[in-house]
Design a protein around this motif. Sequence first.
Motif, PDB file in Angstrom:
ATOM      1  N   ILE A   7       0.876  -1.161   0.000  1.00  0.00           N
ATOM      2  CA  ILE A   7       0.000   0.000   0.000  1.00  0.00           C
ATOM      3  C   ILE A   7       0.915   1.213   0.000  1.00  0.00           C
ATOM      4  O   ILE A   7       2.084   1.126   0.398  1.00  0.00           O
ATOM      5  CB  ILE A   7      -0.963   0.024   1.214  1.00  0.00           C
ATOM      6  CG1 ILE A   7      -0.197   0.001   2.525  1.00  0.00           C
ATOM      7  CG2 ILE A   7      -1.946  -1.127   1.140  1.00  0.00           C
ATOM      8  CD1 ILE A   7      -1.081   0.196   3.735  1.00  0.00           C
ATOM      9  N   ASN A   8       0.413   2.328  -0.471  1.00  0.00           N
ATOM     10  CA  ASN A   8       1.212   3.542  -0.580  1.00  0.00           C
ATOM     11  C   ASN A   8       0.505   4.631   0.209  1.00  0.00           C
ATOM     12  O   ASN A   8      -0.622   5.014  -0.124  1.00  0.00           O
ATOM     13  CB  ASN A   8       1.350   3.927  -2.053  1.00  0.00           C
ATOM     14  CG  ASN A   8       2.356   5.031  -2.274  1.00  0.00           C
ATOM     15  OD1 ASN A   8       2.510   5.918  -1.460  1.00  0.00           O
ATOM     16  ND2 ASN A   8       3.032   4.973  -3.409  1.00  0.00           N
ATOM     17  N   LEU A   9       1.148   5.125   1.259  1.00  0.00           N
ATOM     18  CA  LEU A   9       0.551   6.120   2.137  1.00  0.00           C
ATOM     19  C   LEU A   9       1.298   7.444   2.033  1.00  0.00           C
ATOM     20  O   LEU A   9       2.532   7.467   2.122  1.00  0.00           O
ATOM     21  CB  LEU A   9       0.587   5.646   3.595  1.00  0.00           C
ATOM     22  CG  LEU A   9      -0.111   4.330   3.913  1.00  0.00           C
ATOM     23  CD1 LEU A   9       0.087   3.984   5.388  1.00  0.00           C
ATOM     24  CD2 LEU A   9      -1.587   4.397   3.562  1.00  0.00           C
ATOM     25  N   VAL A  10       0.566   8.517   1.870  1.00  0.00           N
ATOM     26  CA  VAL A  10       1.140   9.857   1.958  1.00  0.00           C
ATOM     27  C   VAL A  10       1.021  10.276   3.414  1.00  0.00           C
ATOM     28  O   VAL A  10      -0.067  10.229   4.004  1.00  0.00           O
ATOM     29  CB  VAL A  10       0.418  10.852   1.036  1.00  0.00           C
ATOM     30  CG1 VAL A  10       0.972  12.258   1.216  1.00  0.00           C
ATOM     31  CG2 VAL A  10       0.560  10.411  -0.422  1.00  0.00           C
ATOM     32  N   VAL A  11       2.139  10.659   4.012  1.00  0.00           N
ATOM     33  CA  VAL A  11       2.207  11.002   5.430  1.00  0.00           C
ATOM     34  C   VAL A  11       2.863  12.368   5.600  1.00  0.00           C
ATOM     35  O   VAL A  11       3.442  12.907   4.654  1.00  0.00           O
ATOM     36  CB  VAL A  11       2.982   9.915   6.217  1.00  0.00           C
ATOM     37  CG1 VAL A  11       2.304   8.554   6.082  1.00  0.00           C
ATOM     38  CG2 VAL A  11       4.432   9.826   5.769  1.00  0.00           C
ATOM     39  N   LYS A  12       2.775  12.900   6.784  1.00  0.00           N
ATOM     40  CA  LYS A  12       3.429  14.180   7.063  1.00  0.00           C
ATOM     41  C   LYS A  12       4.915  13.991   7.318  1.00  0.00           C
ATOM     42  O   LYS A  12       5.739  14.756   6.832  1.00  0.00           O
ATOM     43  CB  LYS A  12       2.761  14.861   8.257  1.00  0.00           C
ATOM     44  CG  LYS A  12       1.343  15.296   7.949  1.00  0.00           C
ATOM     45  CD  LYS A  12       0.689  15.936   9.155  1.00  0.00           C
ATOM     46  CE  LYS A  12      -0.738  16.308   8.772  1.00  0.00           C
ATOM     47  NZ  LYS A  12      -1.493  16.867   9.891  1.00  0.00           N
ATOM     48  N   ASP A  13       5.265  12.968   8.115  1.00  0.00           N
ATOM     49  CA  ASP A  13       6.640  12.755   8.549  1.00  0.00           C
ATOM     50  C   ASP A  13       6.911  11.246   8.551  1.00  0.00           C
ATOM     51  O   ASP A  13       6.331  10.512   9.358  1.00  0.00           O
ATOM     52  CB  ASP A  13       6.811  13.347   9.947  1.00  0.00           C
ATOM     53  CG  ASP A  13       8.202  13.206  10.519  1.00  0.00           C
ATOM     54  OD1 ASP A  13       8.849  12.159  10.317  1.00  0.00           O
ATOM     55  OD2 ASP A  13       8.646  14.150  11.188  1.00  0.00           O
ATOM     56  N   ILE A  14       7.783  10.787   7.672  1.00  0.00           N
ATOM     57  CA  ILE A  14       8.050   9.356   7.546  1.00  0.00           C
ATOM     58  C   ILE A  14       8.593   8.764   8.835  1.00  0.00           C
ATOM     59  O   ILE A  14       8.164   7.689   9.258  1.00  0.00           O
ATOM     60  CB  ILE A  14       9.011   9.079   6.362  1.00  0.00           C
ATOM     61  CG1 ILE A  14       8.304   9.376   5.035  1.00  0.00           C
ATOM     62  CG2 ILE A  14       9.497   7.633   6.394  1.00  0.00           C
ATOM     63  CD1 ILE A  14       9.198   9.271   3.812  1.00  0.00           C
ATOM     64  N   GLU A  15       9.522   9.443   9.498  1.00  0.00           N
ATOM     65  CA  GLU A  15      10.102   8.890  10.724  1.00  0.00           C
ATOM     66  C   GLU A  15       9.050   8.722  11.810  1.00  0.00           C
ATOM     67  O   GLU A  15       9.047   7.730  12.530  1.00  0.00           O
ATOM     68  CB  GLU A  15      11.266   9.751  11.227  1.00  0.00           C
ATOM     69  CG  GLU A  15      12.520   9.600  10.400  1.00  0.00           C
ATOM     70  CD  GLU A  15      13.006   8.149  10.296  1.00  0.00           C
ATOM     71  OE1 GLU A  15      13.041   7.433  11.322  1.00  0.00           O
ATOM     72  OE2 GLU A  15      13.348   7.724   9.182  1.00  0.00           O
ATOM     73  N   LYS A  16       8.131   9.669  11.929  1.00  0.00           N
ATOM     74  CA  LYS A  16       7.046   9.550  12.905  1.00  0.00           C
ATOM     75  C   LYS A  16       6.147   8.368  12.539  1.00  0.00           C
ATOM     76  O   LYS A  16       5.721   7.608  13.412  1.00  0.00           O
ATOM     77  CB  LYS A  16       6.247  10.854  12.956  1.00  0.00           C
ATOM     78  CG  LYS A  16       5.180  10.875  13.998  1.00  0.00           C
ATOM     79  CD  LYS A  16       5.772  10.956  15.382  1.00  0.00           C
ATOM     80  CE  LYS A  16       4.653  11.045  16.418  1.00  0.00           C
ATOM     81  NZ  LYS A  16       5.098  10.717  17.744  1.00  0.00           N
ATOM     82  N   SER A  17       5.860   8.195  11.262  1.00  0.00           N
ATOM     83  CA  SER A  17       5.059   7.054  10.817  1.00  0.00           C
ATOM     84  C   SER A  17       5.749   5.736  11.128  1.00  0.00           C
ATOM     85  O   SER A  17       5.103   4.769  11.545  1.00  0.00           O
ATOM     86  CB  SER A  17       4.786   7.143   9.313  1.00  0.00           C
ATOM     87  OG  SER A  17       4.000   8.265   9.018  1.00  0.00           O
ATOM     88  N   LEU A  18       7.051   5.688  10.944  1.00  0.00           N
ATOM     89  CA  LEU A  18       7.789   4.454  11.185  1.00  0.00           C
ATOM     90  C   LEU A  18       7.766   4.030  12.650  1.00  0.00           C
ATOM     91  O   LEU A  18       7.916   2.840  12.947  1.00  0.00           O
ATOM     92  CB  LEU A  18       9.224   4.581  10.680  1.00  0.00           C
ATOM     93  CG  LEU A  18       9.396   4.509   9.166  1.00  0.00           C
ATOM     94  CD1 LEU A  18      10.847   4.763   8.785  1.00  0.00           C
ATOM     95  CD2 LEU A  18       8.911   3.191   8.609  1.00  0.00           C
ATOM     96  N   GLU A  19       7.554   4.958  13.585  1.00  0.00           N
ATOM     97  CA  GLU A  19       7.455   4.583  14.992  1.00  0.00           C
ATOM     98  C   GLU A  19       6.318   3.577  15.193  1.00  0.00           C
ATOM     99  O   GLU A  19       6.468   2.596  15.911  1.00  0.00           O
ATOM    100  CB  GLU A  19       7.222   5.819  15.863  1.00  0.00           C
ATOM    101  CG  GLU A  19       8.417   6.736  15.939  1.00  0.00           C
ATOM    102  CD  GLU A  19       8.131   8.014  16.708  1.00  0.00           C
ATOM    103  OE1 GLU A  19       7.131   8.072  17.463  1.00  0.00           O
ATOM    104  OE2 GLU A  19       8.918   8.968  16.560  1.00  0.00           O
TER     105      GLU A  19
END
Length: 138
Positions: A7-19
Amino acid sequence: MITLEHINLVVKDIEKSLEFYRAAFPHWHVRGGDKGEWSGKPRNWLHFGDDYQYIAFADNGVGDNRDLTGHQVGLAHFAYVTSDLKGTIARITQAGFAIHKEGMPDKYRDNIYFLDADGYEVEFVQYHTDLPELRNRY
């Protein structure tokens, strides 16, 4: 046979998403990434997963995710099967993410919902049978 690769997600901050996703999938890793441009806007992107499936993240997302209590068109949630729901819940809550909502009680499966850093609802389900007629009943 067809399987979901990513799946492909547009996020604000990749590092925060990776948490969130590192807690959910401790066996996954960053498979690669780069910088690019999407519709005239610079973006960083990366793939986080294993050899067979992954989540693609692109940053520089703006605005809020859709209201999950509303009726707007858009993603409601996506789900993953786990063999250890209690362990999955423990890792995600220890990473600082609260349970968003409980799943429906069922003797053949348990499930739970979380919101990631960008408000995507992610369901985790553990089945207690391999029989499709019991797993898939509603």
